[in-house]
Design a protein around this motif. Structure first.
Motif, PDB file in Angstrom:
ATOM      1  N   ASP A 272       0.870  -1.169   0.000  1.00 20.38           N
ATOM      2  CA  ASP A 272       0.000   0.000   0.000  1.00 20.38           C
ATOM      3  C   ASP A 272       0.910   1.223   0.000  1.00 20.38           C
ATOM      4  OD1 ASP A 272      -1.733   2.061   0.442  1.00 20.38           O
ATOM      5  OD2 ASP A 272      -2.797   1.105   2.115  1.00 20.38           O
ATOM      6  N   LEU A 273       1.016   1.882  -1.126  1.00 20.43           N
ATOM      7  CA  LEU A 273       1.987   2.978  -1.271  1.00 20.43           C
ATOM      8  C   LEU A 273       1.682   4.162  -0.357  1.00 20.43           C
ATOM      9  CD1 LEU A 273       2.618   2.933  -5.118  1.00 20.43           C
ATOM     10  CD2 LEU A 273       3.893   1.801  -3.283  1.00 20.43           C
ATOM     11  N   LYS A 274       0.430   4.293   0.090  1.00 19.17           N
ATOM     12  CA  LYS A 274       0.089   5.379   1.010  1.00 19.17           C
ATOM     13  C   LYS A 274       0.788   5.186   2.367  1.00 19.17           C
ATOM     14  CE  LYS A 274      -4.275   4.610   0.464  1.00 19.17           C
ATOM     15  NZ  LYS A 274      -5.760   4.646   0.623  1.00 19.17           N
ATOM     16  N   GLU A 275       1.020   3.924   2.713  1.00 19.35           N
ATOM     17  CA  GLU A 275       1.653   3.618   3.997  1.00 19.35           C
ATOM     18  C   GLU A 275       3.166   3.450   3.864  1.00 19.35           C
ATOM     19  OE1 GLU A 275      -0.133   3.554   6.671  1.00 19.35           O
ATOM     20  OE2 GLU A 275      -2.177   3.411   5.882  1.00 19.35           O
ATOM     21  N   PHE A 276       3.673   3.425   2.632  1.00 25.40           N
ATOM     22  CA  PHE A 276       5.062   3.092   2.366  1.00 25.40           C
ATOM     23  C   PHE A 276       6.068   4.022   3.058  1.00 25.40           C
ATOM     24  CE2 PHE A 276       8.845   2.887  -0.452  1.00 25.40           C
ATOM     25  CZ  PHE A 276       9.109   1.533  -0.326  1.00 25.40           C
ATOM     26  N   PRO A 277       5.837   5.350   3.105  1.00 19.00           N
ATOM     27  CA  PRO A 277       6.826   6.242   3.751  1.00 19.00           C
ATOM     28  C   PRO A 277       7.135   5.870   5.194  1.00 19.00           C
ATOM     29  CG  PRO A 277       5.282   7.528   2.450  1.00 19.00           C
ATOM     30  CD  PRO A 277       4.749   6.121   2.472  1.00 19.00           C
ATOM     31  N   GLN A 278       6.171   5.258   5.903  1.00 24.01           N
ATOM     32  CA  GLN A 278       6.419   4.841   7.286  1.00 24.01           C
ATOM     33  C   GLN A 278       7.593   3.880   7.365  1.00 24.01           C
ATOM     34  OE1 GLN A 278       3.073   3.603   9.813  1.00 24.01           O
ATOM     35  NE2 GLN A 278       1.703   4.221   8.141  1.00 24.01           N
ATOM     36  N   LEU A 279       7.633   2.930   6.427  1.00 24.04           N
ATOM     37  CA  LEU A 279       8.696   1.924   6.442  1.00 24.04           C
ATOM     38  C   LEU A 279      10.050   2.558   6.138  1.00 24.04           C
ATOM     39  CD1 LEU A 279       9.539  -1.037   6.674  1.00 24.04           C
ATOM     40  CD2 LEU A 279       9.027  -1.284   4.230  1.00 24.04           C
ATOM     41  N   ILE A 280      10.097   3.431   5.157  1.00 25.44           N
ATOM     42  CA  ILE A 280      11.356   4.082   4.796  1.00 25.44           C
ATOM     43  C   ILE A 280      11.865   4.913   5.974  1.00 25.44           C
ATOM     44  CG2 ILE A 280      12.438   5.749   3.227  1.00 25.44           C
ATOM     45  CD1 ILE A 280      11.695   3.048   1.940  1.00 25.44           C
ATOM     46  N   HIS A 281      10.954   5.618   6.629  1.00 24.17           N
ATOM     47  CA  HIS A 281      11.325   6.427   7.796  1.00 24.17           C
ATOM     48  C   HIS A 281      11.861   5.538   8.918  1.00 24.17           C
ATOM     49  CE1 HIS A 281      11.207   9.812  10.558  1.00 24.17           C
ATOM     50  NE2 HIS A 281      10.489   9.087  11.412  1.00 24.17           N
ATOM     51  N   PHE A 282      11.237   4.378   9.111  1.00 25.92           N
ATOM     52  CA  PHE A 282      11.667   3.444  10.152  1.00 25.92           C
ATOM     53  C   PHE A 282      13.099   2.966   9.886  1.00 25.92           C
ATOM     54  CE2 PHE A 282      12.233  -0.925  11.634  1.00 25.92           C
ATOM     55  CZ  PHE A 282      11.867  -0.829  12.967  1.00 25.92           C
ATOM     56  N   VAL A 283      13.392   2.561   8.627  1.00 21.52           N
ATOM     57  CA  VAL A 283      14.730   2.067   8.303  1.00 21.52           C
ATOM     58  C   VAL A 283      15.765   3.186   8.430  1.00 21.52           C
ATOM     59  CG1 VAL A 283      16.167   0.964   6.542  1.00 21.52           C
ATOM     60  CG2 VAL A 283      13.771   0.310   6.766  1.00 21.52           C
ATOM     61  N   ALA A 284      15.392   4.401   8.041  1.00 22.01           N
ATOM     62  CA  ALA A 284      16.309   5.541   8.170  1.00 22.01           C
ATOM     63  C   ALA A 284      16.668   5.783   9.636  1.00 22.01           C
ATOM     64  CB  ALA A 284      15.669   6.787   7.563  1.00 22.01           C
ATOM     65  N   ASN A 285      15.702   5.614  10.548  1.00 17.44           N
ATOM     66  CA  ASN A 285      15.966   5.781  11.978  1.00 17.44           C
ATOM     67  C   ASN A 285      16.879   4.702  12.532  1.00 17.44           C
ATOM     68  OD1 ASN A 285      14.559   8.158  12.385  1.00 17.44           O
ATOM     69  ND2 ASN A 285      12.627   7.128  12.902  1.00 17.44           N
ATOM     70  N   LEU A 286      16.846   3.515  11.903  1.00 17.02           N
ATOM     71  CA  LEU A 286      17.731   2.433  12.360  1.00 17.02           C
ATOM     72  C   LEU A 286      19.204   2.818  12.217  1.00 17.02           C
ATOM     73  CD1 LEU A 286      16.201  -0.946  11.041  1.00 17.02           C
ATOM     74  CD2 LEU A 286      16.387  -0.179  13.404  1.00 17.02           C
ATOM     75  N   LYS A 287      19.487   3.640  11.206  1.00 15.75           N
ATOM     76  CA  LYS A 287      20.884   4.060  10.978  1.00 15.75           C
ATOM     77  C   LYS A 287      21.446   4.794  12.185  1.00 15.75           C
ATOM     78  CE  LYS A 287      21.889   5.956   7.049  1.00 15.75           C
ATOM     79  NZ  LYS A 287      21.777   6.853   5.877  1.00 15.75           N
ATOM     80  N   LYS A 288      20.581   5.514  12.902  1.00 13.13           N
ATOM     81  CA  LYS A 288      21.047   6.262  14.077  1.00 13.13           C
ATOM     82  C   LYS A 288      21.456   5.303  15.197  1.00 13.13           C
ATOM     83  CE  LYS A 288      17.893  10.081  12.998  1.00 13.13           C
ATOM     84  NZ  LYS A 288      16.692  10.846  13.439  1.00 13.13           N
TER      85      LYS A 288
END
Length: 740
Positions: A272-288
């Motif tokens: 569901d592309l409407k929900e997709f940014p949540q996942l990208i944001h989550f993985v980006a936070n893992l980098k921290k």
């Protein structure tokens, strides 16, 4: 001696003369109007035909020949005591009236007030073939919903011919047909152009089983390769509420069950592309939290972004992904080898060229498709060419390219100081080829914080667009089909819809429709014979002492096969048709050979019964079939066949059992022997075993042989490859009962 001729009656006020048929036999003389008219100057009395100066000469002459043949056949096969004026006139009148109705009445499928108040559920049928799914979906209705057929797709012209004849000409629908290979680059564009701006609620179809393989593991490359991936690509773009994928039972155990899991993973990877940014944001936070995985987590982000892109945008993202890995390698190369080695060593060359190949994956995919086409056109299988072609096809798979890059790094034997950097490059390449689910599985291994694991699960529960249970095996005979045909069904349910786990049987095992119920009323054809009208079948005469037993097999049933006192027999349902009152204005069944005849209604062969023709068998074949029929099965007949000098290399014959169901109907008619006559089945009889209504006419060539089987889809193939409509109807009803 019978004389069947045509003559012209008096001209009307427009100078057109009605064409009459006259029959003379001894003291019998019968005159009947054919319903056709012609100018006197366009009639060739000597040759009994309309001259070519008349625009409709071909169509009219075809009909006159058809009429004459049917009359002659009727006179030849009807006992003299039954050969009355009325009998012959009724025959001719039925044929003429059926044709007249189709030509005189403009058929439009108009929804009644009832249907205007109901909700239309739109569907399309991919890999449609004859239209088994389409037929079943159109039979299905609930009190407030029915299916609106928008488009069918297949690659064969006879599939299109049969579709247009049935749904556009006969039923008056406006459903489109897209005759195109689903793997072609502009398929989606053409599909969307035909659908226009309509929302599609349901997609059904069955990609051939050859299309399911694990990348890099293929033993045989087939023209049907990757059809499943393209089928899912349509799902990703249309995002229907439900989709149904049908396949053979063997798909569950293919490659030890890995194929089934691959299919489920791919379906669950539609996002569901409407929900997709949540996942990208989550993985980006893992980098921290995990700076040590910074490069790899960037790779996961880049790979996940593939999911929201198509066509050129996807190509750009893939190239950028490989460029980032290549840049990391360029920085590493001077550390592990001197300049000369990096320019001349075969391992360095393999790594650099491997990156180039991965960046050109689209071009390689095009080459791959063309090579597979050539392999199939030239029938390269079980020869010294096939393995070389297959090896080449494997070599351009991304898995194989990545494996060669990996091995080349090993061969370089770099020091331990650079092991982590090389491991990152190898893992990054593997991530490039991961499915969505594989990305998630690997990401989960990095996460150590339990709260983050719960957060990821929550995101995934929202981001997956489709829910799907395990696939289930559907037995056709459980849904009123007189055939033991097992098929696997995958039903994908969009997350805003109710899950469908299975399709309940409509018929108990002990109440299944028998072969006798399906076919007994059609057993009035002989060797090298064709019938266009139903004839009465004398059960007492055909079955003697068994008459009472076989009569007991005929049951009153509902459409779906359930016993009911006020129902019809299976044969009666087949003649009456299972479509609803929505199609009460449908034209009579008709047959055409090609598109030219389809476009000319006067060229249609209109008759109550179609596709009921037997092959011409020589005496040896007839004797062989009689011996097998009397023995009850092929194996028990082999000694007798050998004794009579008529044994055969044919691997199998199936004698149909009157009180059971038929085995799976395939595309070869001579695989089956009729239960009461030494002959193969007609197309109509095979269609009955598949649960097609008699009004559904299979168009074009009846059969084909040799290499033509690769390209042609004649009537027998259309029937054998179809989804049984009654099974499709049960699936459709389950969707209607659950869809929001």
């Amino acid at each position: 001696m019978v004389s069947v001729k045509f003559y012209l009656d008096k001209a009307d006020k427009f100078n057109y003369c009605p064409i009459h048929l006259v029959i003379r036999q001894k003291d019998i003389k019968i005159k009947v109007s054919t319903g056709e008219k012609v100018l006197k100057e366009n009639w060739d009395g000597n040759n009994q035909e309309v001259s070519t100066s008349d625009y409709n000469s071909v169509a009219i002459n075809k009909f006159l020949i058809f009429l004459k043949q049917e009359v002659e056949k009727c006179i030849e096969t009807t006992p003299h005591s039954n050969l009355t004026d009325k009998h012959i006139k009724d025959l001719i009148t039925r044929l003429i009236e059926s044709r007249k109705e189709n030509n005189d009445v403009k058929i439009v499928c108009e929804d009644s007030v009832k249907y205007n108040k109901m909700k239309k559920i739109t569907f399309i049928d991919l890999f449609a073939g004859a239209g088994g799914f389409s037929e079943g979906f159109l039979q299905a209705e609930t009190k407030d919903k029915y299916f609106d057929f928008r488009l069918a797709n297949d690659i064969n012209d006879n599939c299109e011919l049969t579709h247009l004849a049935r749904y556009n000409y006969q039923l008056g629908m406006d459903a489109e047909f897209l005759r195109q290979d689903i793997t072609e680059p502009d398929f989606i564009d053409n599909l969307m152009a035909k659908i226009k701006d309509q929302t599609i609620d349901v997609v059904c179809g069955g990609p051939p089983c050859q299309s399911f393989s694990l990348a890099g593991k293929r033993k045989k490359f087939d023209k049907k390769d990757d059809l499943f991936a393209h089928y899912l690509n349509v799902i990703k773009i249309l995002r229907p509420k439900y989709f149904v994928m049908e396949n053979v039972k063997g798909i569950l155990t293919k490659e030890k069950g890995k194929i089934k899991e691959m299919i489920l993973n791919e379906i669950r990877s539609i996002l569901d592309l409407k929900e997709f940014p949540q996942l990208i944001h989550f993985v980006a936070n893992l980098k921290k939290q995990h700076p040590e995985y910074s490069f790899i987590l960037d790779c996961y982000i880049n790979r996940l972004n593939f999911e929201k892109a198509v066509d050129k945008e996807l190509d750009t993202l893939k190239e950028a992904y490989i460029n980032s890995i290549e840049n990391k390698f360029k920085n590493l190369a001077p550390k592990i080898a001197n300049y000369k080695t990096s320019k001349t060593d075969i391992n360095f060359g393999t790594i650099r060229h491997g990156f180039n190949l991965l960046k050109r994956s689209k071009e390689l995919e095009y080459i791959r498709k063309k090579v597979i086409q050539e392999k199939n056109i030239n029938d390269l299988d079980n020869d010294y060419f096939a393995s070389n072609f297959d090896d080449f096809l494997v070599s351009i798979e991304s898995d194989s390219i990545i494996e060669k890059i990996h091995n080349s790094f090993k061969n370089l034997e770099p020091g331990l100081d650079y092991k982590n950097e090389i491991d990152d490059i190898i893992l990054a390449l593997e991530i490039f080829n991961y499915s969505f689910d594989e990305c998630i599985q690997d990401l989960s291994k990095i996460i150590r914080d339990e709260k983050l694991k719960v957060e990821l699960e929550s995101i995934l529960s929202h981001i997956r667009l489709y829910n799907i249970d395990q696939p289930f095996v559907a037995m056709a005979s459980d849904y009123g089909v007189p055939q033991n045909r097992e098929r696997v069904l995958f039903i994908g349910c969009r997350k805003d819809q109710k899950m469908i786990h299975t399709v309940p049987a409509t018929v108990k095992p002990e109440d299944r429709v028998t072969v006798f119920e399906a076919l007994y009323d059609l057993n009035f054809v002989g060797n090298d014979d064709e019938k266009f009208n139903y004839e009465e079948v004398n059960i007492n005469e055909q079955y003697g002492d068994k008459s009472n037993f076989v009569k007991s097999l005929i049951k009153k049933r509902g459409i779906n096969g359930t016993f009911t006192k006020d129902g019809l027999t299976y044969a009666e349902w087949s003649k009456r048709g299972r479509l609803s009152e929505r199609f009460k204005s449908a034209k009579n069944p008709f047959y055409v050979r090609n598109f030219d005849e389809l476009d000319n209604p006067l060229a249609h062969i209109v008759a109550p019964l179609q596709n009921h023709k037997t092959s011409k068998q020589n005496d040896d074949v007839l004797k062989r079939l009689s011996i097998i029929l009397n023995a009850g099965n092929y194996e028990d007949a082999k000694k007798e066949l050998l004794k009579n000098g008529i044994s055969t290399d044919k691997r199998s014959y199936s004698v149909l059992k009157i009180d059971g169901q038929s085995p799976t109907v395939l595309t070869m008619p001579d695989d089956y022997i009729h239960f009461n006559s030494p002959r193969a089945l007609t197309v109509r009889e095979m269609a009955r075993l598949q649960s097609f209504d008699d009004s559904f006419v299979f168009q074009g060539k009846r059969s084909t042989g040799g290499n033509k089987r690769k390209f042609e889809v004649p009537q027998y193939t259309l029937v054998g490859n179809a989804v049984p409509p009654l099974m499709a109807r049960a699936v459709a009803l389950e969707i209607l009962n659950n869809i929001k």
